[in-house]
Design an enzyme around this catalytic site. Structure first.
Site, PDB file in Angstrom:
ATOM      1  CG  PHE A 183      80.312 -74.625 -17.017  1.00 42.19           C
ATOM      2  CD1 PHE A 183      79.755 -73.855 -16.003  1.00 42.19           C
ATOM      3  CD2 PHE A 183      81.248 -75.595 -16.683  1.00 42.19           C
ATOM      4  CE1 PHE A 183      80.119 -74.058 -14.680  1.00 42.19           C
ATOM      5  CE2 PHE A 183      81.619 -75.807 -15.358  1.00 42.19           C
ATOM      6  CZ  PHE A 183      81.049 -75.042 -14.356  1.00 42.19           C
ATOM      7  CG  ASP A 200      79.402 -78.926 -22.466  1.00 39.90           C
ATOM      8  OD1 ASP A 200      79.865 -79.106 -23.614  1.00 39.90           O
ATOM      9  OD2 ASP A 200      80.130 -78.779 -21.475  1.00 39.90           O
ATOM     10  CB  CYS A 227      81.043-106.047  -6.578  1.00 39.04           C
ATOM     11  SG  CYS A 227      81.380-104.382  -5.959  1.00 39.04           S
ATOM     12  CG  ASP A 286      74.060 -71.410 -20.575  1.00 32.70           C
ATOM     13  OD1 ASP A 286      75.131 -71.747 -21.118  1.00 32.70           O
ATOM     14  OD2 ASP A 286      73.687 -71.892 -19.494  1.00 32.70           O
TER      15      ASP A 286
HETATM   16 ZN   LIG Z   1      80.485-103.006  -7.560  1.00 34.08          ZN
END
Ligand SMILES: [Zn+2]
Length: 415
Positions: free
Chosen positions: A95, A91, A313, A145
């Protein structure tokens, strides 16, 4: 940059594109995880790479403060500094100046702020922002900006929009003169607040400057405005921006926002949300976010999502185990962050596959039914997707529609 639209959805404005940058190919639409301090919180660069991520974001403001530009120049740029071999976007730093420093004052020359080290007045000009981003060496760099909150009203919004156009000219000139145009790609940032007339004016001016920019961001949103206004501004911008340039909505990371934006023709988005929420113990799933701190997970022996390919997982780490350590042990933040980044990639990868196969409207209906079906569809999502020909409620006379942003959260029952 080589940017090629490979397929467009027959119903919505969604498209699949191939964006080739100096550090490889990134398929769009995509979600970009945020590595504020040149590190995704909780993961090594190698782990991020192993998840299949090809484009991340660094924050110019933070890297300019620490380690500083000289270190980055000496080491050969931010890619080498953080051991990241894929694409990188920075960026402009503007900001953070506005959001982190209460002393920042915007003048025509640039943003005047108090140095966090010495308190001395320091100026960030558009040229300086580009120069810092040259030292960082990101594949995509952003114009400086004039940022105003999306809740700001009155003449300040018009002033900031017009100044952002003038600062774009200065960024384009500085970037071209530095001879970095073939290596680093400058994006313009469309401003204009929540005012369609100002947005239109900004779009016209910035599209005139298309020879100087590689892509366009839609800025000034995700700051607490009503979601029904948010999507209308995104649609207005995406409809008008050149077809042959990537479009990036800044600060968007909820799955429903990502899919609505993709359907409106947006290609890229970034947000700290999926990684931050992981550290607070929230795992993202296709049935909505799971708050692992809730005691109901204490005896759940299954993984977060048994169809998820992430290492957490796949290795069968149970929700009970995550509940046991979440927000207490750093390894939990690490495990849930890997899962959440994978979730974002699955949402967007699924969208790309569906667009290519011509089944994106079905993908949207299935996603929203699973994610919101029981609790009610956010009205703004229903409205936004209807505007591009997809009716989430089709064939669902019993479906519930809810007002507000519709984010569905499980609140903690643990102290
Ligand atoms: Zn996962």
């Amino acid at each position: 940059m080589q940017f090629e639209v490979l397929a467009t959805c027959h119903t919505t404005k969604a498209r699949v594109s191939r964006m080739k940058l100096a550090h490889g190919v990134t398929m769009l639409p995509t979600f970009m995880p945020v590595a504020t301090q040149a590190a995704i919180k909780g993961l090594t660069a190698q782990q991020v790479e192993a998840l299949g991520v090809t484009l991340i974001l660094n924050n110019t403001y933070h890297l300019n403060l620490r380690p500083g530009i000289q270190v980055l120049k000496d080491v050969g740029g931010a890619h080498k500094f953080q051991g990241w071999n894929h694409n990188l976007l920075t960026d402009s730093g503007g900001f953070q100046l506005v959001s982190l420093s209460k002393f920042t004052k915007i003048t025509e020359e640039g943003a005047l702020f108090a140095s966090p080290f010495t308190g001395e007045p320091t100026m960030l000009t558009p040229e300086e922002s580009i120069s810092i981003q040259h030292a960082i060496g990101a594949d995509i760099i952003m114009q400086l900006d004039d940022v105003v909150s999306s809740l700001t009203t009155g003449p300040r919004v018009a002033e900031a929009m017009a100044r952002s156009v003038r600062w774009l000219d200065r960024c384009i000139e500085f970037h071209a003169n530095a001879g970095r145009k073939d290596v680093q790609n400058l994006f313009a940032i469309v401003q204009g607040g929540l005012d369609p007339v100002l947005r239109d004016e900004c779009l016209d001016e910035m599209i005139k400057r298309r020879d100087g920019v590689a892509g366009y961001a839609i800025g000034g949103l995700s700051g607490g405005e009503a979601k029904d206004t948010f999507w209308r501004i995104v649609k207005q911008c995406a409809d008008k921006l050149p077809f042959d340039r990537p479009r990036y909505v800044m600060g968007v990371g909820f799955a429903e926002d990502l899919l609505v934006c993709a359907a409106l023709g947006v290609d890229m988005a970034d947000c700290v949300f999926p990684t931050r929420t992981a550290r607070f113990g929230v795992a993202l799933t296709f049935n909505g976010p799971l708050n692992l701190k809730l005691s109901k997970h204490a005896t759940e022996l299954g993984p977060i999502d048994d169809r998820c390919p992430c290492p957490t997982c796949r290795d069968g780490v149970s929700r009970a185990m995550l509940h046991h350590i979440v927000t207490l042990e750093t390894v939990a933040a690490h495990a849930v962050t890997q899962h959440n980044i994978t979730f974002q990639a699955r949402v967007m990868g699924g969208a790309r596959d569906a667009i290519l196969q011509g089944t994106f409207p079905t993908y949207l209906r299935t996603f929203f039914a699973n994610y919101f079906g029981e609790d009610g569809y956010p009205e703004w999502c229903v409205n936004a997707l209807r505007s591009v020909g997809v009716d989430l409620l089709e064939g669902k006379p019993e479906a519930k529609v809810v007002q507000g942003d519709g984010a569905k959260w499980e609140y903690s029952d643990a102290s």
